[in-house]
Design a protein around this motif. Structure first.
Motif, PDB file in Angstrom:
ATOM      1  N   ARG A   1       0.847  -1.213  -0.191  1.00  0.00           N
ATOM      2  CA  ARG A   1       0.027  -0.222   0.238  1.00  0.00           C
ATOM      3  C   ARG A   1       1.090   1.116  -0.219  1.00  0.00           C
ATOM      4  NH1 ARG A   1       0.011   2.089   5.105  1.00  0.00           N
ATOM      5  NH2 ARG A   1       0.743   0.866   6.674  1.00  0.00           N
ATOM      6  N   PRO A   2       0.143   2.493  -0.966  1.00  0.00           N
ATOM      7  CA  PRO A   2       1.069   3.872  -0.610  1.00  0.00           C
ATOM      8  C   PRO A   2       0.970   4.408   1.014  1.00  0.00           C
ATOM      9  CG  PRO A   2      -1.000   3.944  -1.974  1.00  0.00           C
ATOM     10  CD  PRO A   2      -1.182   2.591  -1.320  1.00  0.00           C
ATOM     11  N   THR A   3       2.189   4.676   1.290  1.00  0.00           N
ATOM     12  CA  THR A   3       2.116   4.958   2.941  1.00  0.00           C
ATOM     13  C   THR A   3       1.905   7.275   2.821  1.00  0.00           C
ATOM     14  OG1 THR A   3       3.993   4.702   2.501  1.00  0.00           O
ATOM     15  CG2 THR A   3       3.778   3.137   3.577  1.00  0.00           C
ATOM     16  N   THR A   4       2.258   7.693   1.272  1.00  0.00           N
ATOM     17  CA  THR A   4       1.737   8.732   1.844  1.00  0.00           C
ATOM     18  C   THR A   4       0.660   8.992   0.896  1.00  0.00           C
ATOM     19  OG1 THR A   4       3.630   9.696  -0.083  1.00  0.00           O
ATOM     20  CG2 THR A   4       3.654   9.719   2.157  1.00  0.00           C
ATOM     21  N   GLY A   5       0.592  10.442   0.142  1.00  0.00           N
ATOM     22  CA  GLY A   5      -0.881  10.623   0.131  1.00  0.00           C
ATOM     23  C   GLY A   5      -1.099  11.866  -0.420  1.00  0.00           C
ATOM     24  N   TRP A   6      -1.864  12.948  -0.096  1.00  0.00           N
ATOM     25  CA  TRP A   6      -2.144  13.891  -0.769  1.00  0.00           C
ATOM     26  C   TRP A   6      -4.100  13.915   0.080  1.00  0.00           C
ATOM     27  CZ3 TRP A   6       0.460  18.752  -0.159  1.00  0.00           C
ATOM     28  CH2 TRP A   6       1.767  19.011  -0.354  1.00  0.00           C
ATOM     29  N   GLU A   7      -4.833  14.957   0.868  1.00  0.00           N
ATOM     30  CA  GLU A   7      -5.997  15.127   0.730  1.00  0.00           C
ATOM     31  C   GLU A   7      -6.223  16.842   0.696  1.00  0.00           C
ATOM     32  OE1 GLU A   7      -6.503  11.003   3.139  1.00  0.00           O
ATOM     33  OE2 GLU A   7      -6.669  13.319   4.199  1.00  0.00           O
ATOM     34  N   ARG A   8      -7.182  17.021   0.434  1.00  0.00           N
ATOM     35  CA  ARG A   8      -7.511  18.660   0.267  1.00  0.00           C
ATOM     36  C   ARG A   8      -8.618  19.006   1.033  1.00  0.00           C
ATOM     37  NH1 ARG A   8      -8.429  21.299  -5.148  1.00  0.00           N
ATOM     38  NH2 ARG A   8      -5.925  21.294  -4.849  1.00  0.00           N
ATOM     39  N   GLN A   9      -8.370  19.403   1.876  1.00  0.00           N
ATOM     40  CA  GLN A   9      -9.725  19.358   3.242  1.00  0.00           C
ATOM     41  C   GLN A   9      -9.799  21.083   3.506  1.00  0.00           C
ATOM     42  OE1 GLN A   9     -10.140  16.965   5.200  1.00  0.00           O
ATOM     43  NE2 GLN A   9      -7.991  15.577   5.420  1.00  0.00           N
ATOM     44  N   THR A  10     -11.805  20.443   3.411  1.00  0.00           N
ATOM     45  CA  THR A  10     -12.209  22.268   3.181  1.00  0.00           C
ATOM     46  C   THR A  10     -12.903  22.113   4.559  1.00  0.00           C
ATOM     47  OG1 THR A  10     -13.448  21.813   1.329  1.00  0.00           O
ATOM     48  CG2 THR A  10     -14.099  23.686   2.801  1.00  0.00           C
ATOM     49  N   VAL A  11     -12.189  23.418   5.183  1.00  0.00           N
ATOM     50  CA  VAL A  11     -12.784  23.450   5.977  1.00  0.00           C
ATOM     51  C   VAL A  11     -13.254  24.801   6.741  1.00  0.00           C
ATOM     52  CG1 VAL A  11     -11.575  24.231   8.480  1.00  0.00           C
ATOM     53  CG2 VAL A  11     -10.465  22.814   7.243  1.00  0.00           C
ATOM     54  N   VAL A  12     -14.738  24.810   7.356  1.00  0.00           N
ATOM     55  CA  VAL A  12     -15.987  25.993   7.640  1.00  0.00           C
ATOM     56  C   VAL A  12     -16.223  26.615   8.654  1.00  0.00           C
ATOM     57  CG1 VAL A  12     -17.894  24.218   7.497  1.00  0.00           C
ATOM     58  CG2 VAL A  12     -18.121  26.364   6.566  1.00  0.00           C
ATOM     59  N   ASN A  13     -15.960  28.047   9.390  1.00  0.00           N
ATOM     60  CA  ASN A  13     -17.051  28.497  10.397  1.00  0.00           C
ATOM     61  C   ASN A  13     -18.155  28.792  10.698  1.00  0.00           C
ATOM     62  OD1 ASN A  13     -16.638  29.087  12.694  1.00  0.00           O
ATOM     63  ND2 ASN A  13     -14.821  30.207  12.954  1.00  0.00           N
ATOM     64  N   HIS A  14     -18.799  27.690  10.794  1.00  0.00           N
ATOM     65  CA  HIS A  14     -20.041  28.218  10.658  1.00  0.00           C
ATOM     66  C   HIS A  14     -20.945  28.934  11.829  1.00  0.00           C
ATOM     67  CE1 HIS A  14     -21.790  25.982   7.924  1.00  0.00           C
ATOM     68  NE2 HIS A  14     -21.012  24.273   7.977  1.00  0.00           N
ATOM     69  N   ASP A  15     -19.435  28.456  13.085  1.00  0.00           N
ATOM     70  CA  ASP A  15     -20.575  30.110  14.248  1.00  0.00           C
ATOM     71  C   ASP A  15     -19.222  31.067  14.037  1.00  0.00           C
ATOM     72  OD1 ASP A  15     -21.760  28.388  15.660  1.00  0.00           O
ATOM     73  OD2 ASP A  15     -20.385  26.947  16.118  1.00  0.00           O
ATOM     74  N   TRP A  16     -19.030  31.604  12.813  1.00  0.00           N
ATOM     75  CA  TRP A  16     -17.706  32.711  12.836  1.00  0.00           C
ATOM     76  C   TRP A  16     -17.919  34.242  13.576  1.00  0.00           C
ATOM     77  CZ3 TRP A  16     -13.003  33.743  10.791  1.00  0.00           C
ATOM     78  CH2 TRP A  16     -13.275  35.102  10.388  1.00  0.00           C
ATOM     79  N   ALA A  17     -19.699  34.292  13.519  1.00  0.00           N
ATOM     80  CA  ALA A  17     -20.043  35.532  14.452  1.00  0.00           C
ATOM     81  C   ALA A  17     -19.068  35.696  15.138  1.00  0.00           C
ATOM     82  CB  ALA A  17     -21.198  36.117  14.262  1.00  0.00           C
ATOM     83  N   ASP A  18     -19.783  34.382  16.682  1.00  0.00           N
ATOM     84  CA  ASP A  18     -19.453  34.168  17.752  1.00  0.00           C
ATOM     85  C   ASP A  18     -18.225  33.900  18.134  1.00  0.00           C
ATOM     86  OD1 ASP A  18     -21.662  35.115  18.520  1.00  0.00           O
ATOM     87  OD2 ASP A  18     -22.877  33.232  17.825  1.00  0.00           O
ATOM     88  N   ASP A  19     -17.294  32.722  17.510  1.00  0.00           N
ATOM     89  CA  ASP A  19     -16.699  31.866  17.701  1.00  0.00           C
ATOM     90  C   ASP A  19     -14.976  31.676  16.554  1.00  0.00           C
ATOM     91  OD1 ASP A  19     -14.182  30.665  18.467  1.00  0.00           O
ATOM     92  OD2 ASP A  19     -15.691  28.596  19.406  1.00  0.00           O
ATOM     93  N   PRO A  20     -14.746  32.547  16.561  1.00  0.00           N
ATOM     94  CA  PRO A  20     -13.882  32.924  15.277  1.00  0.00           C
ATOM     95  C   PRO A  20     -12.660  31.996  14.697  1.00  0.00           C
ATOM     96  CG  PRO A  20     -13.651  35.069  15.815  1.00  0.00           C
ATOM     97  CD  PRO A  20     -14.713  34.436  16.704  1.00  0.00           C
ATOM     98  N   VAL A  21     -12.705  31.874  16.197  1.00  0.00           N
ATOM     99  CA  VAL A  21     -10.576  30.633  16.350  1.00  0.00           C
ATOM    100  C   VAL A  21     -11.033  29.443  16.465  1.00  0.00           C
ATOM    101  CG1 VAL A  21      -9.168  30.716  17.769  1.00  0.00           C
ATOM    102  CG2 VAL A  21      -9.698  33.322  17.575  1.00  0.00           C
ATOM    103  N   GLY A  22     -12.973  28.998  17.453  1.00  0.00           N
ATOM    104  CA  GLY A  22     -12.834  27.931  18.007  1.00  0.00           C
ATOM    105  C   GLY A  22     -13.895  27.189  16.735  1.00  0.00           C
ATOM    106  N   GLY A  23     -14.201  28.451  16.165  1.00  0.00           N
ATOM    107  CA  GLY A  23     -15.608  27.572  15.091  1.00  0.00           C
ATOM    108  C   GLY A  23     -15.057  26.838  14.051  1.00  0.00           C
ATOM    109  N   TRP A  24     -14.154  26.425  13.639  1.00  0.00           N
ATOM    110  CA  TRP A  24     -13.705  25.633  12.680  1.00  0.00           C
ATOM    111  C   TRP A  24     -13.865  24.693  12.980  1.00  0.00           C
ATOM    112  CZ3 TRP A  24     -12.882  28.494   8.305  1.00  0.00           C
ATOM    113  CH2 TRP A  24     -12.845  29.943   8.621  1.00  0.00           C
TER     114      TRP A  24
END
Length: 213
Positions: free
Chosen positions: A173-196
């Protein structure tokens, strides 16, 4: 005895259970942030150079830094949950949402039902910011910023064992590979740091990165 497939995501860690998911969870695209073109004036000839203060981070840079922490936490929590079948799956709620959350929940249910568990930890070799969109909105029209990362992971130290302690990882099996992670913050107004939260994952077909030494 069933064997896991040879593809990196499907083989040992199944880190991209939603392979092929694209796009941000809101309506706006995820553009690459523009380069900083600001300039500073030169001091007069012969005058002492002033001590330069660190430039404050822009809002986009702050968002990217917080989202990066969320990606790292995501991998760590998934590793922990797959390593300890008795751990509470609710921990996923703190690091994932949307498709990423539901796919990980199903993955854990399948593996625990089969008596499988993980050994070792996933290493992040490279984590590149691909775009930041602070104007993205969710289905309700609320601002929900999005950051995308391309992540190269190293799973050379990871294995998955069945109930008898035998590896279910395919040989070669391959042991390294690339992934694209999309990260969103639905609590941006209240928690811009920890809401991701990681919302989608995509397997990328580019060449593997070099394993972390």
């Amino acid at each position: 005895m069933r064997r896991v497939g040879v593809a990196l995501a499907a083989a040992v860690i199944a880190m991209t259970a939603v392979a092929g998911c694209t796009g941000s969870p809101g309506s706006s695209p995820v553009p690459t942030p523009p380069a900083d073109t600001s300039t500073t004036s030169e001091p007069a000839t012969g005058a002492p150079s002033p001590t330069s203060a660190p430039s404050p981070e822009s809002e986009s840079e702050q968002a990217a830094a917080s989202a990066e922490d969320a990606v790292r936490d995501f991998y760590a929590v998934v590793d922990e949950l797959r390593s300890d079948p008795a751990s509470d799956v609710a921990a996923l709620d703190d690091v994932a949402t949307s498709i990423a959350l539901s796919s990980r929940q199903r993955q854990l249910e399948r593996e625990r039902g089969d008596g499988w568990h993980q050994t070792g930890e996933t290493k992040i070799v490279t984590l590149d910011v691909k775009g930041v969109d602070l104007t993205n909105t969710d289905a309700d029209g609320a601002v929900a910023p999005v950051v995308q990362f391309d992540v190269c992971i190293d799973v050379s130290g990871v294995d998955v064992l069945d109930a008898n302690g035998s590896s279910v990882a395919a040989a070669g099996r391959p042991t390294t590979g690339w992934e694209r992670q999309t990260v969103v913050n639905h609590d941006w107004a209240d928690d811009p740091v920890g809401g991701w939260r990681v919302s989608t994952s995509e397997t990328l077909g580019q060449q593997p990165c070099e394993a972390d030494s």
